[in-house]
Design an enzyme around this catalytic site. Structure first.
Site, PDB file in Angstrom:
ATOM      1  N   TYR A  74       0.836  -1.199   0.000  1.00 28.92           N
ATOM      2  CA  TYR A  74       0.000   0.000   0.000  1.00 28.92           C
ATOM      3  C   TYR A  74       0.875   1.254   0.000  1.00 28.92           C
ATOM      4  O   TYR A  74       0.588   2.225  -0.703  1.00 28.92           O
ATOM      5  CB  TYR A  74      -0.937   0.000   1.214  1.00 28.92           C
ATOM      6  N   ASN A 125     -12.638  -0.575  -4.519  1.00 29.91           N
ATOM      7  CA  ASN A 125     -12.565  -0.845  -5.951  1.00 29.91           C
ATOM      8  C   ASN A 125     -13.795  -1.640  -6.384  1.00 29.91           C
ATOM      9  O   ASN A 125     -13.986  -2.763  -5.932  1.00 29.91           O
ATOM     10  CB  ASN A 125     -11.285  -1.633  -6.257  1.00 29.91           C
ATOM     11  N   CYS A 157      -6.884  -5.076  -7.621  1.00 30.80           N
ATOM     12  CA  CYS A 157      -6.617  -4.696  -6.232  1.00 30.80           C
ATOM     13  C   CYS A 157      -6.049  -5.865  -5.432  1.00 30.80           C
ATOM     14  O   CYS A 157      -5.438  -5.646  -4.381  1.00 30.80           O
ATOM     15  CB  CYS A 157      -7.875  -4.138  -5.580  1.00 30.80           C
ATOM     16  N   HIS A 158      -6.202  -7.088  -5.938  1.00 29.02           N
ATOM     17  CA  HIS A 158      -5.646  -8.258  -5.239  1.00 29.02           C
ATOM     18  C   HIS A 158      -4.117  -8.242  -5.259  1.00 29.02           C
ATOM     19  O   HIS A 158      -3.485  -8.958  -4.488  1.00 29.02           O
ATOM     20  CB  HIS A 158      -6.169  -9.557  -5.868  1.00 29.02           C
ATOM     21  N   GLU A 166      -1.804 -16.228 -10.712  1.00 28.22           N
ATOM     22  CA  GLU A 166      -0.958 -15.366 -11.540  1.00 28.22           C
ATOM     23  C   GLU A 166       0.514 -15.749 -11.448  1.00 28.22           C
ATOM     24  O   GLU A 166       1.274 -15.519 -12.390  1.00 28.22           O
ATOM     25  CB  GLU A 166      -1.155 -13.900 -11.158  1.00 28.22           C
TER      26      GLU A 166
END
Length: 173
Positions: A99, A122, A130-131, A157
């Site tokens: 963050y 979001n 946002c993950h 991912e």
């Protein structure tokens, strides 16, 4: 404002897609924190072109064939929130930022907490990634869709999970 919605299936559960004036404005997970009441989503209409594009691109993402989304978006939020959401789209597939690092990227180095709040609001899950934002210690922290979904998306991912479905594998109903 003309709002419509539909629901598609995904490896992280049903996703509710919302369009405002024909442009995708939200992708909500089941039981997502800050998910508005269903009656605000408008009529159910799976034929909206924005839904066809989003379902196809999400299907490609979950099949492991898409790393960036190109579906036009119209998320509703404050100027600051939209600044944060735009910056989220610059985090590469499979990578994470804290963050604080995200706050620095938008020119607000002391605003990590405000960035976290905007991140949590979001409305376009997965497509606006946002993950990919984690705590400063590398720990998975807060995620509107739940920590298990966040872990699943990040593991996916990073190649730790097998892709699911085919190129257009999301199913409209």
């Amino acid at each position: 404002m003309d709002r419509t919605h539909t629901v598609i299936d995904s490896p992280v559960g049903p996703l509710t897609l919302v369009a405002t004036d024909g442009t995708l404005s939200a992708v909500y997970m089941e039981k997502q924190r800050h998910r508005p009441a269903e009656e605000t989503f408008g009529v159910r209409d799976p034929s909206t072109y924005a839904f066809e594009q989003a379902a196809e691109q999400l299907g490609e993402y979950f099949a492991g064939d898409r790393k960036e989304f190109t579906v036009p978006l119209q998320p509703q939020g404050t100027d600051f929130q939209r600044t944060v959401w735009n910056a989220l789209c610059d985090i590469p597939y499979g990578e994470t930022l804290s963050y604080g690092e995200l706050a620095e990227r938008i020119g607000r180095p002391g605003a990590a907490r405000a960035v976290g709040l905007a991140n949590g609001r979001n409305p376009v899950s997965i497509i606006v990634p946002c993950h990919r934002v984690i705590g400063s210690t590398g720990q998975l922290t807060g995620y509107g869709g739940g920590i298990e979904r966040k872990r699943h998306l990040l593991d996916f991912e990073r190649g730790a999970l097998v892709p699911q479905g085919g190129g257009a594998g999301a199913t409209l109903w």
